[in-house]
Design a protein around this motif. Structure first.
Motif, PDB file in Angstrom:
ATOM      1  N   PRO A  94     -26.465  -4.756  66.933  1.00  0.00           N
ATOM      2  CA  PRO A  94     -26.025  -3.356  66.999  1.00  0.00           C
ATOM      3  C   PRO A  94     -26.881  -2.571  67.994  1.00  0.00           C
ATOM      4  O   PRO A  94     -28.111  -2.611  67.949  1.00  0.00           O
ATOM      5  CB  PRO A  94     -26.226  -2.849  65.564  1.00  0.00           C
ATOM      6  N   GLY A  95     -26.214  -1.917  68.929  1.00  0.00           N
ATOM      7  CA  GLY A  95     -26.905  -1.186  69.983  1.00  0.00           C
ATOM      8  C   GLY A  95     -27.240  -2.050  71.191  1.00  0.00           C
ATOM      9  O   GLY A  95     -27.666  -1.537  72.217  1.00  0.00           O
ATOM     10  N   GLY A  96     -27.052  -3.358  71.081  1.00  0.00           N
ATOM     11  CA  GLY A  96     -27.295  -4.286  72.190  1.00  0.00           C
ATOM     12  C   GLY A  96     -26.084  -4.346  73.101  1.00  0.00           C
ATOM     13  O   GLY A  96     -25.274  -3.418  73.153  1.00  0.00           O
ATOM     14  N   SER A  97     -25.946  -5.447  73.789  1.00  0.00           N
ATOM     15  CA  SER A  97     -24.809  -5.578  74.699  1.00  0.00           C
ATOM     16  C   SER A  97     -24.365  -7.027  74.807  1.00  0.00           C
ATOM     17  O   SER A  97     -25.086  -7.945  74.421  1.00  0.00           O
ATOM     18  CB  SER A  97     -25.177  -5.048  76.090  1.00  0.00           C
ATOM     19  N   VAL A  98     -23.183  -7.179  75.331  1.00  0.00           N
ATOM     20  CA  VAL A  98     -22.642  -8.491  75.644  1.00  0.00           C
ATOM     21  C   VAL A  98     -22.166  -8.429  77.095  1.00  0.00           C
ATOM     22  O   VAL A  98     -21.570  -7.436  77.515  1.00  0.00           O
ATOM     23  CB  VAL A  98     -21.504  -8.898  74.669  1.00  0.00           C
ATOM     24  N   THR A  99     -22.470  -9.461  77.859  1.00  0.00           N
ATOM     25  CA  THR A  99     -22.097  -9.504  79.268  1.00  0.00           C
ATOM     26  C   THR A  99     -21.175 -10.688  79.510  1.00  0.00           C
ATOM     27  O   THR A  99     -21.437 -11.791  79.042  1.00  0.00           O
ATOM     28  CB  THR A  99     -23.347  -9.639  80.164  1.00  0.00           C
ATOM     29  N   VAL A 100     -20.108 -10.431  80.237  1.00  0.00           N
ATOM     30  CA  VAL A 100     -19.132 -11.475  80.565  1.00  0.00           C
ATOM     31  C   VAL A 100     -19.036 -11.573  82.080  1.00  0.00           C
ATOM     32  O   VAL A 100     -18.878 -10.564  82.771  1.00  0.00           O
ATOM     33  CB  VAL A 100     -17.745 -11.162  79.968  1.00  0.00           C
ATOM     34  N   ARG A 101     -19.151 -12.801  82.578  1.00  0.00           N
ATOM     35  CA  ARG A 101     -19.000 -13.059  84.016  1.00  0.00           C
ATOM     36  C   ARG A 101     -17.822 -14.009  84.199  1.00  0.00           C
ATOM     37  O   ARG A 101     -17.801 -15.097  83.618  1.00  0.00           O
ATOM     38  CB  ARG A 101     -20.269 -13.656  84.590  1.00  0.00           C
ATOM     39  N   VAL A 102     -16.878 -13.599  85.016  1.00  0.00           N
ATOM     40  CA  VAL A 102     -15.679 -14.394  85.283  1.00  0.00           C
ATOM     41  C   VAL A 102     -15.725 -14.829  86.743  1.00  0.00           C
ATOM     42  O   VAL A 102     -15.955 -14.014  87.635  1.00  0.00           O
ATOM     43  CB  VAL A 102     -14.399 -13.574  85.021  1.00  0.00           C
ATOM     44  N   SER A 103     -15.525 -16.118  86.976  1.00  0.00           N
ATOM     45  CA  SER A 103     -15.443 -16.660  88.334  1.00  0.00           C
ATOM     46  C   SER A 103     -14.176 -17.480  88.441  1.00  0.00           C
ATOM     47  O   SER A 103     -13.815 -18.199  87.505  1.00  0.00           O
ATOM     48  CB  SER A 103     -16.632 -17.563  88.647  1.00  0.00           C
ATOM     49  N   CYS A 104     -13.519 -17.355  89.570  1.00  0.00           N
ATOM     50  CA  CYS A 104     -12.345 -18.188  89.797  1.00  0.00           C
ATOM     51  C   CYS A 104     -12.155 -18.401  91.284  1.00  0.00           C
ATOM     52  O   CYS A 104     -12.658 -17.635  92.108  1.00  0.00           O
ATOM     53  CB  CYS A 104     -11.098 -17.571  89.174  1.00  0.00           C
ATOM     54  N   THR A 105     -11.431 -19.440  91.612  1.00  0.00           N
ATOM     55  CA  THR A 105     -11.073 -19.721  92.993  1.00  0.00           C
ATOM     56  C   THR A 105      -9.657 -19.210  93.185  1.00  0.00           C
ATOM     57  O   THR A 105      -8.711 -19.757  92.611  1.00  0.00           O
ATOM     58  CB  THR A 105     -11.174 -21.222  93.291  1.00  0.00           C
ATOM     59  N   ALA A 106      -9.532 -18.150  93.959  1.00  0.00           N
ATOM     60  CA  ALA A 106      -8.238 -17.506  94.158  1.00  0.00           C
ATOM     61  C   ALA A 106      -7.564 -18.058  95.398  1.00  0.00           C
ATOM     62  O   ALA A 106      -8.205 -18.279  96.426  1.00  0.00           O
ATOM     63  CB  ALA A 106      -8.416 -16.002  94.287  1.00  0.00           C
ATOM     64  N   ASP A 107      -6.264 -18.274  95.286  1.00  0.00           N
ATOM     65  CA  ASP A 107      -5.453 -18.686  96.427  1.00  0.00           C
ATOM     66  C   ASP A 107      -4.975 -17.414  97.105  1.00  0.00           C
ATOM     67  O   ASP A 107      -4.076 -16.733  96.621  1.00  0.00           O
ATOM     68  CB  ASP A 107      -4.271 -19.542  95.967  1.00  0.00           C
ATOM     69  N   LEU A 108      -5.584 -17.065  98.229  1.00  0.00           N
ATOM     70  CA  LEU A 108      -5.308 -15.792  98.884  1.00  0.00           C
ATOM     71  C   LEU A 108      -4.078 -15.818  99.776  1.00  0.00           C
ATOM     72  O   LEU A 108      -3.608 -14.781 100.217  1.00  0.00           O
ATOM     73  CB  LEU A 108      -6.525 -15.358  99.700  1.00  0.00           C
TER      74      LEU A 108
END
Length: 137
Positions: A94-108
């Motif tokens: 409680p009062g802390g945090s959660v961090t999410v990192r998303v990586s992907c290879t996108a076909d541009l």
């Protein structure tokens, strides 16, 4: 007698400028696709972090973040291969945090003739866990 020294110059100018204009247009489209892909990856990370911050345990937060990221990528029109989701729950309290990192290879170049290429794009978001949340560790 009239002189026509510039006959055919419009055709010549058009022939010389057309490839330059096509390259400029392709660069603008490519830059727009990269920007859009970055926005979609950032939005996916934000949705996953928001969902993870409502979980009751670190393990549940990681599972929720992964499923939310996959769902958000599918519905957001993100054309990714090899998407990975990293969830940092080291401050999950409680009062802390959660961090999410998303990586992907996108076909541009998907759907655009003449444009191709893949690029790895990453986005990261942190969300604060409610101070009054019931959290188990």
């Amino acid at each position: 007698m009239t002189r026509h020294d510039d006959e055919g110059s419009v055709v010549l100018e058009t022939v010389l400028l057309a490839p330059v204009l096509v390259l400029i247009l392709a660069a603008v489209i490519g830059a727009a696709r990269v920007t859009l892909a970055h926005q979609r990856v950032d939005a996916t990370a934000a949705q996953a972090a928001r969902a993870a911050s409502t979980a009751t345990s670190p393990a549940a937060a990681a599972a929720i973040a992964r499923s939310t990221a996959q769902s958000a990528a599918n519905t957001g029109g993100l054309d990714c291969t090899g998407m990975s989701v990293f969830v940092n729950t080291s401050s999950f309290h409680p009062g802390g945090s959660v961090t999410v990192r998303v990586s992907c290879t996108a076909d541009l170049g998907a759907g655009v003739p003449g444009l191709s290429g893949r690029r790895t794009i990453s986005g990261s978001r942190s969300e604060v866990i409610d101070t009054y949340a019931q959290v188990t560790e």
